[in-house]
Design an enzyme around this catalytic site. Structure first.
Site, PDB file in Angstrom:
ATOM      1  N   SER A  37      -4.969   4.490 -11.545  1.00 34.53           N
ATOM      2  CA  SER A  37      -3.871   3.546 -11.302  1.00 34.53           C
ATOM      3  C   SER A  37      -4.282   2.114 -11.626  1.00 34.53           C
ATOM      4  CB  SER A  37      -3.459   3.631  -9.828  1.00 34.53           C
ATOM      5  OG  SER A  37      -2.566   2.595  -9.499  1.00 34.53           O
ATOM      6  N   TYR A  41      -5.789   3.130  -1.099  1.00 35.52           N
ATOM      7  CA  TYR A  41      -5.266   3.872  -2.269  1.00 35.52           C
ATOM      8  C   TYR A  41      -6.074   3.493  -3.509  1.00 35.52           C
ATOM      9  CZ  TYR A  41      -1.941   5.238  -5.947  1.00 35.52           C
ATOM     10  OH  TYR A  41      -1.348   5.783  -7.068  1.00 35.52           O
TER      11      TYR A  41
END
Ligand SMILES: NC(=O)c1ccc[n+]([C@@H]2O[C@H](COP(=O)([O-])OP(=O)(O)OC[C@H]3O[C@@H](n4cnc5c(N)ncnc54)[C@H](OP(=O)(O)O)[C@@H]3O)[C@@H](O)[C@H]2O)c1
Length: 246
Positions: free
Chosen positions: A142, A155
């Protein structure tokens, strides 16, 4: 003929979003796909669509937090199609929120799915790749790991851990057997915000998705690009995000 034609590709998180788009795109280009996720009904639907278009797809219910499930996913690919060329470790959850929320369960869940899930995939696929003399590990990380922003610390930490372990694996695998690719998308139009428990954060992320997210097919095309290179060419990292994302 595309380099993807005839390849056998297993995809985790193929029941929706980016994983589904990857499976559909690769199947359209001639790959045999093995679809893994927990929601078997959704997987059956995707596989049925692919087969209706003349493609090859099978389903294997998979929880990536369970090591044996990944062993089974890889074994199904080999049993059904004779080999496994690519494992796309894409399943992920985003229980994001400020660290001050102390959502220790959410942190653990992200570590279990986003990090441990990828390790389970590597443990299952690596022996098969070594036996075959070649293989390709692709994973969805990501842009949250590239530009660190509030609410995304854990995350992003799981995504950067995966980035690191793929690079480590690459350094240990310069005998030409293994290719590794980490794809870093920015905002993509999927159901990912649904896994955010903090309602305020969920609404903010959903606003971003509604306003400017790119289609999951954009990520699928990037994955296809990495796979379709000749085996002596490794695309190590791909970053793609909405043109307007800061
Ligand atoms: N959307 C974005 O903006 C974005 C940006 C950067 C990176 N990513 C990453 O892209 C990947 C795909 O996310 P997405 O956006 O497509 O989200 P999504 O629509 O929520 O899809 C997530 C997928 O992961 C699967 N999954 C979740 N937990 C699982 C488990 N324990 N075992 C097996 N499968 C599991 C889900 O299937 P089941 O529920 O059926 O198991 C689903 O197929 C994730 O790794 C995410 O972190 C997304």
């Amino acid at each position: 003929m595309s380099e993807i034609d005839g390849k056998v590709v297993a995809v985790t998180g193929a029941s929706g979003g980016i994983g589904e788009a990857i499976a559909r795109t690769l199947a359209d280009r001639g790959a045999a796909v093995v679809l893994g996720a927990r929601r078997t009904d959704r997987l059956e639907q995707v596989a049925g669509d692919i087969r209706a278009r003349g493609g090859r797809a099978i389903v294997c219910t998979t929880d990536v937090t369970v090591r044996e499930d990944l062993d089974r996913l890889v074994a199904r690919a080999v049993a059904e199609f004779g080999r496994l060329d690519v494992l796309v470790s894409n399943a992920g959850i985003s229980k994001i929120g400020p660290m001050a929320d102390l959502d220790v369960d959410g942190w653990s869940a992200m570590i279990d799915v986003n990090l441990r899930g990828v390790l389970h995939g590597i443990a299952a696929a690596l022996p098969v790749f070594r036996r075959q003399g070649r293989g390709h590990l692709v994973t969805t990380v990501s842009t949250s790991g590239l530009k660190i922003t509030p609410t995304m610390a854990v995350y992003a930490g799981t995504k950067n851990a995966v980035r690191t372990l793929l690079e480590g694996l690459r350094q240990e695998s310069t005998d030409g057997v293994l290719r590794t690719t980490a794809v870093s998308p920015g905002f993509v139009r999927t159901d990912l915000a649904g896994s955010i428990d903090n309602l305020e954060v969920r609404a903010e992320i959903q606003r971003g998705i509604d306003e400017f997210a790119i289609a999951p097919e954009a990520v699928a095309r990037a994955v296809a690009f990495a796979i379709e290179q000749p085996h002596d060419v490794e695309i190590g990292e791909i970053v793609l995000r909405p043109t307007v994302q800061g």
